[in-house]
Structure formats: structure tokens, C-alpha cells
Design a protein around this motif. Structure first.
Motif, PDB file in Angstrom:
ATOM      1  N   LEU A 151      38.459  51.011 -68.216  1.00 48.49           N
ATOM      2  CA  LEU A 151      37.006  51.145 -68.203  1.00 48.49           C
ATOM      3  C   LEU A 151      36.409  50.484 -69.441  1.00 48.49           C
ATOM      4  O   LEU A 151      37.008  50.485 -70.515  1.00 48.49           O
ATOM      5  CB  LEU A 151      36.598  52.624 -68.174  1.00 48.49           C
ATOM      6  CG  LEU A 151      36.988  53.416 -66.926  1.00 48.49           C
ATOM      7  CD1 LEU A 151      36.496  54.850 -67.053  1.00 48.49           C
ATOM      8  CD2 LEU A 151      36.425  52.766 -65.675  1.00 48.49           C
ATOM      9  N   GLU A 152      35.220  49.930 -69.279  1.00 46.83           N
ATOM     10  CA  GLU A 152      34.534  49.305 -70.398  1.00 46.83           C
ATOM     11  C   GLU A 152      34.031  50.369 -71.371  1.00 46.83           C
ATOM     12  O   GLU A 152      33.865  51.540 -71.020  1.00 46.83           O
ATOM     13  CB  GLU A 152      33.349  48.481 -69.874  1.00 46.83           C
ATOM     14  CG  GLU A 152      33.750  47.381 -68.907  1.00 46.83           C
ATOM     15  CD  GLU A 152      32.550  46.827 -68.154  1.00 46.83           C
ATOM     16  OE1 GLU A 152      31.404  47.129 -68.561  1.00 46.83           O
ATOM     17  OE2 GLU A 152      32.756  46.106 -67.161  1.00 46.83           O
ATOM     18  N   ASP A 153      33.779  49.941 -72.603  1.00 49.23           N
ATOM     19  CA  ASP A 153      33.225  50.851 -73.604  1.00 49.23           C
ATOM     20  C   ASP A 153      31.898  51.423 -73.114  1.00 49.23           C
ATOM     21  O   ASP A 153      31.076  50.716 -72.533  1.00 49.23           O
ATOM     22  CB  ASP A 153      32.991  50.106 -74.923  1.00 49.23           C
ATOM     23  CG  ASP A 153      34.289  49.717 -75.615  1.00 49.23           C
ATOM     24  OD1 ASP A 153      35.334  50.299 -75.264  1.00 49.23           O
ATOM     25  OD2 ASP A 153      34.250  48.831 -76.491  1.00 49.23           O
ATOM     26  N   GLY A 154      31.710  52.720 -73.363  1.00 41.85           N
ATOM     27  CA  GLY A 154      30.473  53.373 -72.971  1.00 41.85           C
ATOM     28  C   GLY A 154      30.508  53.989 -71.594  1.00 41.85           C
ATOM     29  O   GLY A 154      29.582  54.707 -71.212  1.00 41.85           O
ATOM     30  N   LEU A 155      31.580  53.725 -70.838  1.00 46.04           N
ATOM     31  CA  LEU A 155      31.703  54.282 -69.496  1.00 46.04           C
ATOM     32  C   LEU A 155      32.723  55.415 -69.482  1.00 46.04           C
ATOM     33  O   LEU A 155      33.711  55.386 -70.214  1.00 46.04           O
ATOM     34  CB  LEU A 155      32.140  53.207 -68.501  1.00 46.04           C
ATOM     35  CG  LEU A 155      31.221  52.004 -68.303  1.00 46.04           C
ATOM     36  CD1 LEU A 155      31.789  51.087 -67.230  1.00 46.04           C
ATOM     37  CD2 LEU A 155      29.807  52.431 -67.951  1.00 46.04           C
ATOM     38  N   VAL A 156      32.460  56.398 -68.654  1.00 48.43           N
ATOM     39  CA  VAL A 156      33.419  57.476 -68.424  1.00 48.43           C
ATOM     40  C   VAL A 156      33.616  57.588 -66.920  1.00 48.43           C
ATOM     41  O   VAL A 156      32.722  57.268 -66.135  1.00 48.43           O
ATOM     42  CB  VAL A 156      32.926  58.817 -68.998  1.00 48.43           C
ATOM     43  CG1 VAL A 156      32.856  58.758 -70.510  1.00 48.43           C
ATOM     44  CG2 VAL A 156      31.568  59.195 -68.420  1.00 48.43           C
ATOM     45  N   GLY A 157      34.799  58.028 -66.515  1.00 48.11           N
ATOM     46  CA  GLY A 157      35.038  58.113 -65.086  1.00 48.11           C
ATOM     47  C   GLY A 157      36.293  58.873 -64.747  1.00 48.11           C
ATOM     48  O   GLY A 157      37.056  59.284 -65.625  1.00 48.11           O
ATOM     49  N   ASP A 158      36.476  59.056 -63.460  1.00 43.66           N
ATOM     50  CA  ASP A 158      37.663  59.710 -62.930  1.00 43.66           C
ATOM     51  C   ASP A 158      38.354  58.754 -61.966  1.00 43.66           C
ATOM     52  O   ASP A 158      37.695  58.050 -61.188  1.00 43.66           O
ATOM     53  CB  ASP A 158      37.291  60.989 -62.185  1.00 43.66           C
ATOM     54  CG  ASP A 158      36.745  62.041 -63.127  1.00 43.66           C
ATOM     55  OD1 ASP A 158      37.425  62.347 -64.128  1.00 43.66           O
ATOM     56  OD2 ASP A 158      35.635  62.546 -62.873  1.00 43.66           O
TER      57      ASP A 158
END
Length: 281
Positions: A151-158
Motif C-alpha cells: 500500500l502507498e504511504d497514507g493508505l490503510v487497508g485490509d
């Protein structure tokens, strides 16, 4: 700053970024004439010239670099305010824009979004289809369903599962490889092709796996396809010798700043649950 001034700055920065009026217009979703008019209005209002036109497109004049840098600072500040406002929204209803690839948007996500809508009728879901990545920091989408290693910086995910790729063709022997063009040229299958396939072994290509599916079925060549596309098409055969099976994590992601916004959190969780089930089947 009024809306007109801010819009003019957006248009000028789009021209600087994309290097042409047509490309800037496409990115902004407006016409070529609108971009030209807005940039001209900004230059007239401030009594300056920002760009020079050449056969290759538009480029910023050296003397305009300070002005454009200041505009970028304004843009960063405005976007930060917009993200803060979105992140502060505590309502569990309203619009949620979900961006993903054309393949997932056409073959997988419609049914999932229908199920989410039935469970949460107060949500207004919009599916944004395309293989180019949305810049979530600019709030062009709220959630992205994206196959990627990191994931790119600044993104959060599952992680919702794994997207598998195989090599498919129409069953004819000695087919050449089809190119992965456009946004697909940055994919893991495209990297494998660069490393293992010579130019004379390549033939026509496309920037969409759905288009490559049709090209492979018509006998153009063999192509890497997500297995959920290739396996579902009775015209195609999975090659056991044509190349490796590649797996890429599939993420449901959003900006860290808005991840706890109730409506985004609800949709994100529901997408992960349903995609996990579909991909595991």
C-alpha cells in the motif's frame, strides 16, 4: 479564496502535471475548451503567463515556477481541509465512491454492492471503473479495491484475498504473447513478460484484461489474465507450460485520515468480507 479562484488554480496545476490541455481535461472530467478558458482567465487576472506551448504540449515557464509552487501549497492546504471535513463526518449514511479495476467492477463488485445496499439502504454507492489508480489523497474516490504488493504511504487497508493470474489462449499451439499496455504495464505479469519474453515473441496488446480476454479468444495470442476471468470463459484454455501462475494481494483500502468515518468503515468491512468469500470459492 472563492470557488472560482480555487478552480482556476486546479486547472493550471493539472496542465502543469499532465503537459497538455487534453490530458488535463481528461483528468478533470471537463472539455479542452474549459481548461483553456480557465487558465487564460487566471493568467489575465494576475497579469502573468504561466505556460509556453510547443509541438510536444504545454510546459511551465521558468519564471512561473515560484507562482506554481505557491499554487501547489494552496492545493495541499485545501485538500487537507477537505480530508479533515470528510473524516469528521459521523453519519453512517450518504455517498461512498468505490474505485477498482474494470474487471472487478464488471464481473465481481456489482453483486457485492447490491448486497451491501440491501443491508444499508442509507448508503449511496458509486462504482468507479478503471485500471489507473485513483489518487485517494485528492478524494477522487473514498475506497479503492486494488491488487498491489504494498500500500502507498497514507493508505490503510485490509487484505481481502489473493488475485491469481494464469496464461490463457484459444488452444492453438505456438501463440505469441500479447502485450500488457497502459496501466497494466506496471503489473506483476507485465514485469514477468519484460524479464522472460523477447520482443519478437510479442504481438498485439491492450490496457484491459477484459479486452485481452476477447483478443485471446479470437486467436490473437496468449495472455496473462486473472483466473476468475480466464477460467469462466469456455473459449479459453489455461496453459500449463506458457508461464507461471502469479498471485497478487487484493486490498480494500482508504486514506488513514478518513478510515474511521462510519460510512466508509461500514462499506470497507463489508467489501472485505464478501470479496474474501468470492475469491476463496
Amino acid at each position: 479564496m472563492n470557488n472560482q479562484n480555487w478552480d482556476d488554480i486546479r486547472y493550471a496545476l493539472a496542465v502543469r502535471k499532465h503537459g497538455s490541455l487534453n490530458a488535463a481535461a481528461g483528468a478533470l472530467g471537463v472539455t479542452h475548451a474549459t481548461v483553456l478558458r480557465r487558465v487564460a482567465a487566471l493568467e489575465e487576472r494576475f497579469g502573468c503567463v504561466l505556460f509556453q506551448k510547443s509541438p510536444s504540449g504545454y510546459s511551465a515557464l521558468p519564471e512561473a515556477s515560484t507562482i506554481l509552487s505557491a499554487m501547489e501549497s494552496v492545493e495541499d492546504a485545501v485538500l487537507a481541509v477537505e480530508r479533515a471535513i470528510v473524516g469528521a463526518d459521523r453519519s453512517p449514511v450518504g455517498r461512498v465512491r468505490i474505485a477498482s479495476t474494470d474487471s472487478l467492477c464488471q464481473l465481481v463488485l456489482p453483486q457485492i454492492l447490491n448486497e451491501i445496499s440491501q443491508l444499508y439502504p442509507g448508503l449511496e454507492l458509486t462504482l468507479l471503473s478503471g485500471n489507473s489508480h485513483h489518487d485517494l489523497s485528492r478524494l477522487t474516490a473514498d475506497i479503492a479495491v486494488r491488487p498491489t504488493i504494498n500500500l502507498e504511504d497514507g493508505l490503510v487497508g485490509d487484505r481481502a484475498g489473493t488475485l491469481s493470474f494464469g496464461v490463457f489462449d484459444d488452444g492453438s499451439p505456438n501463440r505469441k504473447w500479447m502485450r500488457l499496455d497502459g496501466a497494466l504495464s506496471r503489473s506483476l505479469p507485465a514485469e514477468w513478460l519484460v524479464e522472460h519474453v523477447s520482443a519478437d515473441e510479442m504481438t498485439n496488446g491492450a490496457d484491459s484484461f477484459l479486452v485481452l480476454q476477447q483478443m485471446a479468444a479470437s486467436g490473437v495470442g496468449k495472455a496473462f489474465l486473472p483466473t476468475f476471468i480466464g477460467n469462466a470463459d469456455p473459449r479459453l484454455h489455461l496453459s500449463v507450460e506458457g508461464g507461471p501462475e502469479i498471485e497478487v494481494p487484493l486490498w480494500v483500502t482508504t486514506l488513514d485520515e478518513i478510515a474511521q468515518t462510519p460510512k466508509f468503515s461500514i462499506v470497507k468491512r463489508a467489501l472485505v468480507e464478501r470479496l474474501s468469500s468470492v475469491l476463496a470459492a
